[in-house]
Design a protein around this motif. Structure first.
Motif, short mmCIF file in Angstrom:
data_model
loop_
_atom_site.label_atom_id
_atom_site.label_comp_id
_atom_site.label_asym_id
_atom_site.label_seq_id
_atom_site.Cartn_x
_atom_site.Cartn_y
_atom_site.Cartn_z
N VAL A 23 0.84 -1.20 0.00
CA VAL A 23 0.00 0.00 0.00
C VAL A 23 0.87 1.24 0.00
CG1 VAL A 23 -1.71 1.31 1.31
CG2 VAL A 23 -1.93 -1.17 1.11
N ARG A 24 0.51 2.20 -0.83
CA ARG A 24 1.24 3.46 -0.92
C ARG A 24 0.25 4.56 -1.25
NH1 ARG A 24 1.55 5.34 -5.84
NH2 ARG A 24 1.43 3.99 -7.69
N PRO A 25 0.63 5.84 -1.08
CA PRO A 25 -0.29 6.93 -1.39
C PRO A 25 -0.72 6.93 -2.86
CG PRO A 25 1.50 7.72 -0.02
CD PRO A 25 1.87 6.32 -0.44
N CYS A 26 -2.02 7.15 -3.09
CA CYS A 26 -2.58 7.17 -4.43
C CYS A 26 -3.48 8.39 -4.60
CB CYS A 26 -3.39 5.90 -4.69
SG CYS A 26 -2.39 4.39 -4.83
N SER A 27 -3.91 8.64 -5.81
CA SER A 27 -4.76 9.80 -6.10
C SER A 27 -6.10 9.71 -5.40
CB SER A 27 -5.00 9.91 -7.62
OG SER A 27 -3.80 9.93 -8.34
N VAL A 28 -6.63 8.50 -5.28
CA VAL A 28 -7.96 8.29 -4.72
C VAL A 28 -8.05 6.86 -4.20
CG1 VAL A 28 -8.89 7.56 -6.96
CG2 VAL A 28 -10.44 8.49 -5.26
N ALA A 29 -8.95 6.65 -3.25
CA ALA A 29 -9.29 5.29 -2.80
C ALA A 29 -10.73 5.01 -3.22
CB ALA A 29 -9.15 5.15 -1.30
N ILE A 30 -10.95 3.83 -3.78
CA ILE A 30 -12.29 3.40 -4.17
C ILE A 30 -12.66 2.18 -3.34
CG2 ILE A 30 -13.76 2.50 -6.01
CD1 ILE A 30 -12.11 4.05 -8.02
N GLY A 31 -13.71 2.30 -2.54
CA GLY A 31 -14.21 1.20 -1.73
C GLY A 31 -15.36 0.52 -2.44
N GLY A 50 -3.26 8.83 5.42
CA GLY A 50 -2.73 9.69 4.36
C GLY A 50 -2.48 8.98 3.04
N MET A 51 -3.14 7.86 2.82
CA MET A 51 -2.92 7.10 1.60
C MET A 51 -3.74 7.61 0.41
SD MET A 51 -0.62 4.80 2.19
CE MET A 51 0.21 5.78 3.45
N ALA A 52 -4.75 8.44 0.67
CA ALA A 52 -5.56 9.03 -0.42
C ALA A 52 -6.27 10.26 0.11
CB ALA A 52 -6.57 8.02 -0.96
N PRO A 53 -6.34 11.34 -0.69
CA PRO A 53 -7.00 12.57 -0.22
C PRO A 53 -8.51 12.55 -0.40
CG PRO A 53 -6.03 12.94 -2.37
CD PRO A 53 -5.64 11.53 -1.97
N VAL A 54 -9.00 11.62 -1.21
CA VAL A 54 -10.44 11.54 -1.45
C VAL A 54 -10.83 10.07 -1.56
CG1 VAL A 54 -10.19 11.67 -3.97
CG2 VAL A 54 -12.34 12.37 -2.90
N VAL A 55 -12.06 9.78 -1.14
CA VAL A 55 -12.58 8.41 -1.11
C VAL A 55 -13.85 8.35 -1.94
CG1 VAL A 55 -13.72 6.72 0.38
CG2 VAL A 55 -11.59 7.82 1.14
N VAL A 56 -13.98 7.30 -2.74
CA VAL A 56 -15.24 7.01 -3.44
C VAL A 56 -15.80 5.71 -2.88
CG1 VAL A 56 -16.38 6.50 -5.63
CG2 VAL A 56 -14.48 8.14 -5.56
N LEU A 122 -6.16 3.34 -5.04
CA LEU A 122 -6.21 2.29 -4.02
C LEU A 122 -7.57 1.60 -4.15
CD1 LEU A 122 -4.73 3.83 -0.74
CD2 LEU A 122 -4.03 1.70 -1.83
N LEU A 123 -7.55 0.36 -4.55
CA LEU A 123 -8.79 -0.38 -4.79
C LEU A 123 -9.06 -1.27 -3.59
CD1 LEU A 123 -10.97 -0.92 -6.95
CD2 LEU A 123 -9.53 -2.79 -7.79
N VAL A 124 -10.09 -0.91 -2.82
CA VAL A 124 -10.35 -1.59 -1.55
C VAL A 124 -11.54 -2.53 -1.73
CG1 VAL A 124 -10.68 -1.31 0.92
CG2 VAL A 124 -9.57 0.51 -0.40
N SER A 125 -11.33 -3.79 -1.39
CA SER A 125 -12.35 -4.81 -1.58
C SER A 125 -12.34 -5.76 -0.39
CB SER A 125 -12.08 -5.60 -2.86
OG SER A 125 -10.90 -6.37 -2.73
N LYS A 126 -13.23 -6.74 -0.44
CA LYS A 126 -13.15 -7.84 0.50
C LYS A 126 -11.86 -8.61 0.22
CE LYS A 126 -17.14 -9.57 -0.75
NZ LYS A 126 -17.52 -8.54 -1.76
N PRO A 127 -11.27 -9.26 1.23
CA PRO A 127 -9.99 -9.94 1.01
C PRO A 127 -10.02 -10.98 -0.10
CG PRO A 127 -10.41 -9.74 3.36
CD PRO A 127 -11.67 -9.30 2.66
N TYR A 128 -11.14 -11.68 -0.24
CA TYR A 128 -11.19 -12.76 -1.22
C TYR A 128 -11.59 -12.28 -2.62
CZ TYR A 128 -16.24 -12.72 -0.21
OH TYR A 128 -17.55 -12.35 -0.03
N GLU A 129 -11.63 -10.97 -2.82
CA GLU A 129 -11.96 -10.46 -4.15
C GLU A 129 -10.92 -9.48 -4.67
OE1 GLU A 129 -16.00 -9.07 -4.29
OE2 GLU A 129 -16.69 -11.09 -4.80
#
Length: 221
Positions: A23-31, A50-56, A122-129
């Motif tokens: 994991v590193r800083p990215c433009s955005v995180a998408i949950g 501080g890994m992303a300034p905006v979250v979707v 940063l693409l955030v998902s369930k661990p198995y996906e």
């Protein structure tokens, strides 16, 4: 009763789904929306670090979430992130996506509408996906860098947290099947799948863990 072989096979699919990205800083995180509020919690933690300034947060409802998340997955994720200290002005909500492809396409459109430049996600998902989400994102938005993230949990810990071992294994099998059939349909990039992973998947299908398969899963070619 779940056999020891089925548990072993499910762990093999679990391990394969983990991308192992740093994991590193990215433009955005998408949950990515789902039945699991832990995705919102991980996304909130990444924002606070501080890994992303905006979250979707993206997601409507599905058959597994319409009762527990009646206002929609993305909205429930937003509410959880607010509880965890993410400011409202750092959160964008995409409430219409009903599958992973729509999660990516609709989030991309929303970010463009907001004038937010994106070079990495940063693409955030369930661990198995993780792998399924990554393969879909790379296909639909190839010109950004994707970094996968999920809750740092073992398979046993995740099953205990969800409280429904059959559901988790069914979901694992469904995610694996999509990695195998969706590239031919143009929905995701192709991933190399080892013989032992495919064998584990086939055994779990034979053992009846099929509730999350798309119809083509019945074919055994």
């Amino acid at each position: 009763m779940i056999s020891q072989q089925s548990w072993t096979d499910a762990r093999r699919l679990w391990d394969f789904q983990q991308m192992g990205h740093e994991v590193r800083p990215c433009s955005v995180a998408i949950g990515l929306g789902s039945h699991d509020l832990g995705v919102a919690e991980v996304t909130a933690a990444l924002y606070r670090d501080g890994m992303a300034p905006v979250v979707v947060f993206t997601g409507a409802t599905s058959r597994t979430t319409r009762e527990r998340m009646p206002r929609g997955e993305a909205e429930h994720y937003r509410e959880r992130a607010l509880e965890l200290g993410v400011p409202a002005d750092a959160i964008l909500v995409e409430p219409n996506a009903r599958n992973t492809g729509e999660n990516i396409r609709f989030s991309r459109a929303l970010l463009a509408q907001q004038g937010i430049a994106v070079s990495s996600v940063l693409l955030v998902s369930k661990p198995y996906e993780e792998r399924r989400a990554y393969a879909t994102a790379r296909k639909l938005w190839p010109d950004v860098e994707w970094v996968c993230a999920s809750a740092p949990m073992s398979f046993s810990e995740y099953v205990a947290a969800i409280g429904d071992e059959h559901l988790v294994i069914d979901m694992l099998v469904g995610a694996q099947q999509r990695l195998m059939v969706y590239p031919d349909q143009g929905f995701m990039i192709r991933q190399e799948i080892s013989t032992d992973v495919e064998t584990a998947y086939r055994r779990l299908v034979d053992d009846g863990f099929t509730s999350r398969l798309v119809p083509t899963a019945v074919a055994r070619d």
